[in-house]
Scaffold this motif. Structure first.
Motif, PDB file in Angstrom:
ATOM      1  N   ARG A  37      36.734  50.125  40.371  1.00 13.31           N
ATOM      2  CA  ARG A  37      35.440  49.528  40.048  1.00 13.31           C
ATOM      3  C   ARG A  37      35.589  48.351  39.089  1.00 13.31           C
ATOM      4  O   ARG A  37      34.834  47.382  39.161  1.00 13.31           O
ATOM      5  N   THR A  38      36.577  48.399  38.190  1.00  5.37           N
ATOM      6  CA  THR A  38      36.822  47.249  37.318  1.00  5.37           C
ATOM      7  C   THR A  38      37.191  46.020  38.137  1.00  5.37           C
ATOM      8  O   THR A  38      36.631  44.926  37.948  1.00  5.37           O
ATOM      9  N   LEU A  39      38.131  46.188  39.059  1.00  5.59           N
ATOM     10  CA  LEU A  39      38.545  45.044  39.872  1.00  5.59           C
ATOM     11  C   LEU A  39      37.428  44.587  40.799  1.00  5.59           C
ATOM     12  O   LEU A  39      37.292  43.378  41.067  1.00  5.59           O
ATOM     13  N   ALA A  40      36.616  45.518  41.286  1.00  5.81           N
ATOM     14  CA  ALA A  40      35.480  45.133  42.128  1.00  5.81           C
ATOM     15  C   ALA A  40      34.466  44.320  41.337  1.00  5.81           C
ATOM     16  O   ALA A  40      33.921  43.324  41.839  1.00  5.81           O
ATOM     17  N   HIS A  41      34.192  44.715  40.098  1.00  7.50           N
ATOM     18  CA  HIS A  41      33.275  43.928  39.264  1.00  7.50           C
ATOM     19  C   HIS A  41      33.858  42.546  38.989  1.00  7.50           C
ATOM     20  O   HIS A  41      33.114  41.552  38.936  1.00  7.50           O
ATOM     21  N   TRP A  42      35.154  42.477  38.812  1.00  4.90           N
ATOM     22  CA  TRP A  42      35.801  41.193  38.542  1.00  4.90           C
ATOM     23  C   TRP A  42      35.704  40.262  39.754  1.00  4.90           C
ATOM     24  O   TRP A  42      35.371  39.079  39.626  1.00  4.90           O
ATOM     25  N   LEU A  43      35.958  40.803  40.932  1.00  2.14           N
ATOM     26  CA  LEU A  43      36.029  39.961  42.129  1.00  2.14           C
ATOM     27  C   LEU A  43      34.688  39.771  42.830  1.00  2.14           C
ATOM     28  O   LEU A  43      34.488  38.762  43.506  1.00  2.14           O
ATOM     29  N   CYS A  44      33.801  40.748  42.705  1.00  2.00           N
ATOM     30  CA  CYS A  44      32.578  40.760  43.527  1.00  2.00           C
ATOM     31  C   CYS A  44      31.302  40.681  42.700  1.00  2.00           C
ATOM     32  O   CYS A  44      30.227  41.062  43.187  1.00  2.00           O
ATOM     33  N   SER A  45      31.377  40.203  41.473  1.00  2.00           N
ATOM     34  CA  SER A  45      30.208  40.239  40.582  1.00  2.00           C
ATOM     35  C   SER A  45      29.012  39.488  41.170  1.00  2.00           C
ATOM     36  O   SER A  45      27.853  39.874  40.949  1.00  2.00           O
ATOM     37  N   SER A  46      29.265  38.443  41.941  1.00  2.00           N
ATOM     38  CA  SER A  46      28.146  37.677  42.499  1.00  2.00           C
ATOM     39  C   SER A  46      27.400  38.445  43.582  1.00  2.00           C
ATOM     40  O   SER A  46      26.287  38.080  43.950  1.00  2.00           O
ATOM     41  N   GLN A  47      28.008  39.531  44.099  1.00  2.00           N
ATOM     42  CA  GLN A  47      27.364  40.334  45.140  1.00  2.00           C
ATOM     43  C   GLN A  47      26.743  41.609  44.579  1.00  2.00           C
ATOM     44  O   GLN A  47      26.357  42.495  45.334  1.00  2.00           O
TER      45      GLN A  47
END
Length: 526
Positions: free
Chosen positions: A515-525
């Protein structure tokens, strides 16, 4: 490999003006009503959602001290026909009800308590903009956190038992109830439309995390380097991503001496997995993610103690995080370019295994003096970092169950980080805070680099006093191969696997850092 389990039906229903709780629940056909409660709003919530007899019983529980709406407290009561659902689930938000972490955690505890009673279909009122102390956090973020928590709380560890057992309940449906106050806070219109983005993000992150947990929990005789490569290809294909796998011959041809050395001691040969996601028109500004894929780690010739060695099925936890992340990236489709590199091997003792005292030539051309064959993860990651750079990565994050030393620093509570780039480090720390995951940075001082200097090679794979700063020097060994490329290392040696449930994290594989990496990469979504 990982079974595609039943995905929870997550949806929103709108409470019509004048509907009482019973009328709303009749439309949902839920097994349980879930109320997430802060101490200061208990009375209002009880009056709004519960008939007087049931509200009186909850009030009596409060007086007896059985429930105080503290974070981590969850209680299940029978409704005895007073509501059109079997049970009432109460989960406390604590005094930090304004935080997204509180909503996420309370959702996890609620879902766990419900499933323990066989309650598979849940209905839960959405947070309100007018909730006490909640104005500081946007409504969409709290809705995301609640949905994510409920879905994460529905995780079930796979079982291989042959004997007949009661079936483990699955979380089949979550209906989130939007009332008129919620609709007003959203500016009118459809709640389902207004909240579609945070709900889809919550679903994507939960699915990604559950997948990483399942992959980490696979037995070592089921998951070997080749089957991990097959699973990676399957997941990549599911989302239309390109996947390439190098076998043991191609690994040698590419000069990947580190991965070859670590993997040659096993009858299950190593693989190098790469997955490419292109979310922009041109292949530039490429993020490289490198994950440790040691499917089982005996320590090799530097054999580990037998007690607890079964946990080493989780030594591919970094690879599991990155393959889990594919589910989030594939569903949310961020406008980024991403290359994932997973060097995978078994570290076994045999006549063919590498040995202490060996000198290995890496893909980068650098040489490594081997002091300890149980420090193998950093060696395969060295080749992984070099390969990621060759494939165009301009910034790199690696994830690995790298050291036991991180447990000395942080126990099994936090993931350690070390980096050569302050800006990248701050981005990851911010993303971890958004995700509700604990990451803490280690220093990167010249003195730690000195500890890795070798008399016979460019670098050695362990400091001579390997109990000193073991997590830092282990990470900096990997960073040596990053060179001037902005790089950050995440050591999940304490957080990727738990021996027992702790807080909101389950026993076994945790999926920490998905979830950390998802927030980093996908924050605009989100």
């Amino acid at each position: 490999m990982v079974k595609d389990d039943l995905e929870t039906n997550l949806h929103i229903i709108e409470r019509d003006p004048g509907d009482n709780a019973a009328e709303v629940l009749q439309r949902v056909n839920a097994d349980a009503l879930v109320l997430l409660l802060a101490p200061e709003e208990l009375n209002d919530a009880l009056q709004e959602w519960l008939p007087s007899l049931l509200a009186a019983e909850v009030s009596a529980m409060l007086e007896r001290g059985q429930f105080a709406a503290g974070l981590g407290q969850a209680e299940v009561l029978p409704t005895l026909g007073l509501l059109p659902c079997r049970s009432l689930v109460l989960s406390g938000l604590g005094r930090a009800a304004a935080s997204t972490d509180a909503w996420r955690d309370a959702g996890v505890y609620a879902a766990r308590a419900a499933l323990a009673r066989g309650l598979e279909r849940l209905a839960a009122p959405l947070p309100r903009a007018a909730a006490a102390g909640a104005a500081a956090v946007p409504l969409g973020e709290r809705v995301h956190a609640l949905a994510e928590g409920l879905l994460l709380g529905g995780y079930r560890m796979p079982s291989y038992a042959a004997a007949a057992q009661p079936p483990v309940p699955a979380l089949r449906e979550v209906a989130l109830i939007a009332d008129q106050a919620t609709l007003a806070a959203l500016g009118g219109g459809s709640a389902a439309s207004a909240l579609a983005q945070p709900l889809e993000a919550a679903r994507a992150l939960a699915v990604a995390t559950q997948y990483a947990r399942d992959l980490t929990n696979l037995p070592g005789n089921v998951l070997v380097p080749d089957t991990l490569a097959q699973e990676a290809a399957r997941v990549a294909s599911q989302y239309g991503m390109a996947c390439t796998v190098l076998d043991e011959a191609a690994i040698v041809e590419h000069g990947m001496g580190g991965l070859h050395a670590v993997g040659k001691g096993s009858i299950n040969p190593p693989r190098m997995i790469t997955i490419r996601y292109q979310g922009t028109d041109s292949w530039d500004n490429v993020v490289g993610l490198v994950g440790k894929g040691i499917t089982f780690d005996t320590g090799g010739i530097s054999l580990k103690k037998p007690d607890g060695m079964e946990e080493m099925i989780s030594d591919m936890g970094g690879a599991a995080v990155l393959l889990g992340l594919l589910h989030a990236v594939g569903r949310l489709k961020p406008k980024i370019n991403l290359v994932i590199v997973i060097p995978t091997a078994e570290n076994m003792p045999s006549g063919a295994a590498f040995k202490p005292g060996d000198v290995i030539k890496m893909m980068s051309g650098h040489t490594v003096e081997v002091l300890n064959t149980d420090a193998e993860g950093r060696i395969v990651l060295g080749d992984g970092i070099t390969y990621a750079k060759q494939l165009g990565a301009t910034r790199i994050v690696d994830v690995a169950t790298l050291t036991g030393a991180v447990l000395v620093s942080f126990a099994d509570v936090a993931t350690g980080a070390v980096a050569n780039d302050e800006a990248l480090q701050q981005e990851i720390l911010h993303a971890a805070k958004q995700a509700g995951e604990k990451v803490w940075p280690f220093p990167n001082y010249p003195e730690y680099h000195e500890m890795l200097k070798s008399d016979v090679a460019d670098i050695k794979n362990a400091a001579s006093r390997d109990r000193w700063a073991g997590s830092i020097t282990g990470g900096l060994f990997i960073g040596f191969f990053a060179g001037d490329t902005p790089w950050l290392h995440l050591d999940t040696g304490g957080t990727a696997w738990l021996w027992n449930d702790r807080g909101t994290e389950p026993k076994g594989g945790t999926g920490t850092m998905v979830r950390t990496l998802a927030h980093w990469l996908c924050s605009s979504q989100m």
